[in-house]
Write an enzyme that holds these catalytic residues in place. Sequence first.
Site, PDB file in Angstrom:
ATOM      1  CE  LYS A 168      -3.950  -2.184   0.308  1.00  0.00           C
ATOM      2  NZ  LYS A 168      -5.020  -2.057  -0.714  1.00  0.00           N
ATOM      3  CG  ASP A 197      -4.131  -0.683  -3.846  1.00  0.00           C
ATOM      4  OD1 ASP A 197      -4.609   0.338  -4.373  1.00  0.00           O
ATOM      5  OD2 ASP A 197      -4.835  -1.596  -3.349  1.00  0.00           O
ATOM      6  CD  GLU A 223      -4.836  -2.815  -6.510  1.00  0.00           C
ATOM      7  OE1 GLU A 223      -3.948  -3.669  -6.751  1.00  0.00           O
ATOM      8  OE2 GLU A 223      -5.689  -2.976  -5.626  1.00  0.00           O
ATOM      9  CD  GLU A 249      -9.711  -2.103  -4.733  1.00  0.00           C
ATOM     10  OE1 GLU A 249      -8.564  -2.508  -4.953  1.00  0.00           O
ATOM     11  OE2 GLU A 249     -10.130  -1.857  -3.592  1.00  0.00           O
ATOM     12  CG  ASP A 272     -14.860  -7.455  -5.474  1.00  0.00           C
ATOM     13  OD1 ASP A 272     -15.854  -8.200  -5.371  1.00  0.00           O
ATOM     14  OD2 ASP A 272     -14.225  -7.023  -4.498  1.00  0.00           O
ATOM     15  CG  HIS A 299     -10.613  -5.891  -4.639  1.00  0.00           C
ATOM     16  ND1 HIS A 299     -11.838  -5.782  -4.024  1.00  0.00           N
ATOM     17  CD2 HIS A 299      -9.715  -5.359  -3.772  1.00  0.00           C
ATOM     18  CE1 HIS A 299     -11.699  -5.188  -2.845  1.00  0.00           C
ATOM     19  NE2 HIS A 299     -10.426  -4.939  -2.660  1.00  0.00           N
TER      20      HIS A 299
HETATM   21 MG    MG Z   1      -6.774  -2.286  -4.124  1.00  0.00          MG
END
Ligand code: MG
Length: 362
Positions: A168, A197, A223, A249, A272, A299
């Site tokens: 992240k 992400d 992402e 996602e 997703d 996702h």
């Molecule tokens: Mg994500």
Amino acid sequence: MTKIVDATAYLVDIEVERLRTDAVQSFLRQETVFVEVTTDDGNTGTGYSYTIGTGGMSVLAMLREHLLPRLVGADAALVERIWADLFASTRATTVGAITSLALAAVDTALWDLRCKRAGEPLWRLAGGFRRRVPLYDTEGGWLHLSTDELVRGAVASQAAGWPGVKLKIGKDRIEQDVERLHAIRDAVGPGMDIMVDANQSMTYAEARRRAAAFEPLGLAWFEEPLPADDVAGHVALARSTVIPVAVGESLYSMAQFRAYLEQQAAAIVQVDVARIGGITPWLKVAHLAESFNVDVCPHFLMELHVSLVAAIPNGRYVEHIPQLRAVTHSQLRIEDGHAVAPDTPRLGIDWNRDAIDNRRRG
Ligand code: MG
């Protein structure tokens, strides 16, 4: 014809196994909405959907008050027809997250029944491409973790034979993200995929700046750099960087994916199965992506996505975030850094009914 004679829904809170943070939120509990559809041959299909903390009761109300009463009497085998009829009956709230999540709970229950009737596991019935699919880890890459913790997680994943890890990003300063990424790359070397992400947290200008700083690191993808409805921003960003841009996602319809794909703004599609409205539309998005020569790396929801990625030729990765262990007897089977799709003639999730009942909120 196998006629639907009953359909019920309920909501269960499933605690997270560890704190999960990203640039915009913390994931503290999963609201899991279950649907059970019973047919006149005595079978019951179990489907589910989820939120990461808010809106679950709204999904439940949509199901109980509007969607489920329409199922009774329908032919359970007509999965496309049922999806289309339910969608058409919700025009006032489509395209929208609550409705898509509700549709997904119904649709996955119908696929559970479909697999049972066919005597086939989901990965074979939905397409049947390969049983084992590469797995990457997100659980070791949360934003609150220290650089040392991130490195330890990535090295452990590599030692276990996993081909990728995700981090992240979205620290206050660009140098912090870069320092954390360099530490991981230095530790694992060039032979491992590293994804980042941003969870829609950046402006176009900031995402472009960070992408330029990340380019020497050889990232597998960037992402959700921008808010998901900023298609033009993603188009511009994708043209400005060699890092593949990943989205999906936070998209809730096939047409939203088409808009990204036809403008080459999505190099990786992360559809997703809950947020798109179930297995039926998930497969359509996956095949749409194939027509654009784009891979699918869905996702979350690894317990269900393992079978869907295994079903299609352009499935590249499953994301490792374990979330159902408290309410299942089964666990995702992992071999040599690959997830193995279950071979039981259902969705492949062995629910622990007592654990589920103990966590019911609605
Ligand atoms: Mg994500």
